[in-house]
Design an enzyme around this catalytic site. Sequence first.
Site, PDB file in Angstrom:
ATOM      1  N   LYS A 240       0.838  -1.189   0.000  1.00  0.00           N
ATOM      2  CA  LYS A 240       0.000   0.000   0.000  1.00  0.00           C
ATOM      3  C   LYS A 240       0.880   1.248   0.000  1.00  0.00           C
ATOM      4  O   LYS A 240       1.960   1.256   0.582  1.00  0.00           O
ATOM      5  CB  LYS A 240      -0.869   0.046   1.269  1.00  0.00           C
ATOM      6  CG  LYS A 240      -1.936  -0.998   1.395  1.00  0.00           C
ATOM      7  CD  LYS A 240      -2.656  -0.828   2.728  1.00  0.00           C
ATOM      8  CE  LYS A 240      -3.728  -1.874   2.958  1.00  0.00           C
ATOM      9  NZ  LYS A 240      -4.906  -1.651   2.108  1.00  0.00           N
ATOM     10  N   ARG A 314     -10.275 -11.506   2.605  1.00  0.00           N
ATOM     11  CA  ARG A 314     -11.201 -12.553   2.156  1.00  0.00           C
ATOM     12  C   ARG A 314     -10.545 -13.934   2.191  1.00  0.00           C
ATOM     13  O   ARG A 314     -11.245 -14.948   2.291  1.00  0.00           O
ATOM     14  CB  ARG A 314     -11.725 -12.211   0.764  1.00  0.00           C
ATOM     15  CG  ARG A 314     -10.705 -12.250  -0.352  1.00  0.00           C
ATOM     16  CD  ARG A 314     -11.144 -11.431  -1.551  1.00  0.00           C
ATOM     17  NE  ARG A 314     -11.136 -10.003  -1.262  1.00  0.00           N
ATOM     18  CZ  ARG A 314     -11.567  -9.069  -2.102  1.00  0.00           C
ATOM     19  NH1 ARG A 314     -12.028  -9.413  -3.287  1.00  0.00           N
ATOM     20  NH2 ARG A 314     -11.535  -7.801  -1.760  1.00  0.00           N
TER      21      ARG A 314
END
Length: 460
Positions: A240, A314
């Site tokens: 990120k 996820r």
Amino acid sequence: MTPQFADATDSAIPVHVIEEGAQDAWANDRPPRVQAWVRANGFTGALGWHLLIPGDDGAPAAVLAGYGTAAARARGRFHLAAMAATLPEGTYRIASGLPESDTETEALGWLLSGYAFARYKAQEAGKARLVAPEGTDAARLQTIAAGECLTRDLINTPASDMGPEALDQAARDLAADFGAAVTVTAGDDLLAQNLPLIHTVGRAAAQAPRLIDMRWGDAGPALTLVGKGVCFDTGGLNLKPGASMGLMKKDMGGAATVLGLARMIMALKLPLRLRVLIPAVENSVAGNSFRPGDILTARNGKTVEINNTDAEGRLVLADALTLGAEDSPDLMISMATLTGAARVAVGPDLAPFYTDDDAMAQAVSDAAAQVADPVWRMPFWEPYEKMIEPGIADLDNAPSGGFAGSITAALFLRRFAGDTPYTHFDIYGWNPTPAPARPKGGVGQGARALLDALPQVLGL
């Protein structure tokens, strides 16, 4: 410390809730000096405005709390909490004017206005204590506030003090308080217990990845709560940018929220069998980080192509959901700070949720409106299923194109819930600007709505 209601006392300062334009009707029954004071201060009952009325000794003898109009109130919540945070220290009671339908919500908001995160620096919380309004279930509201404060404290704690080990300990501490049982599978034992995705995501971190499994209750319907516990998310090899990494201590907000909800359920002794599953990891960068292009095999045998290591939540939830479904609970709920797409869709204040059960959706939506815990139903949109099927594996963890990111993430998770009745919340877990009863920082979303809906949904 969790805020508490004050003991009833004759010296409690009365609070009169005044709708906009009703100030004269209230003042007409008061002594001339009070009428003059209200007029001289220009008090109109506008929302967010309060007026202290002094007694003969100059100390506050009463408070007028502006309650605005219904249209104005609809644009916010916990309106009295804004006043409570600024009132002088003391004990107060609601004396008149507050609609019965708003009493519990406003009382809870007043309680939560006393929250402050003071682990690292002394913080001033509101010192105006409220006597529980007549007709409210004070013990229940204090229990809800305690669960919310637990959630906030966990989210607000930085990863230096809230890594997988500390989150593990927080779950153990909660379990000890209520006689729940906890088992933890950590490190390479995850592979031995067929929890490979949790291991893969967390193996590059200094603290071992783990699956926290808490159970409570021995009778009633079975409820399984699954919370994303990514204690810090660098994005992995798909690193990120710094601006996006700054809030990633909150990426365990799903875990914090289910622990807060679990605390409410256990403290209120709801007649159900509760299981809480938290995959606790840190998504870090090291020589053994998982890579873009890797194909992983999940607990249920499905293969997953990794197209972005920053879509790790996820993955860890997939193994936990598969494990949870193996018990065939009556209801399984996941909560996760899962996608930026959800924030683009509904902003930070709404918690989008997904379910195939219309009755569940209606119960949660009705409860959310009742308890001022806003949610918004989103669709498990079947035509988008093909977006998560990459061709060389069963599933794609990060479909290209950028469309419908929250929906495709929810569809991905549903593939691991089996036939279990399943609801997923894609929460934000953070309040970006101070608001009544919600200081800037970690915040629970959806937990109070679920608590209120569970009796109907599970037939309690």
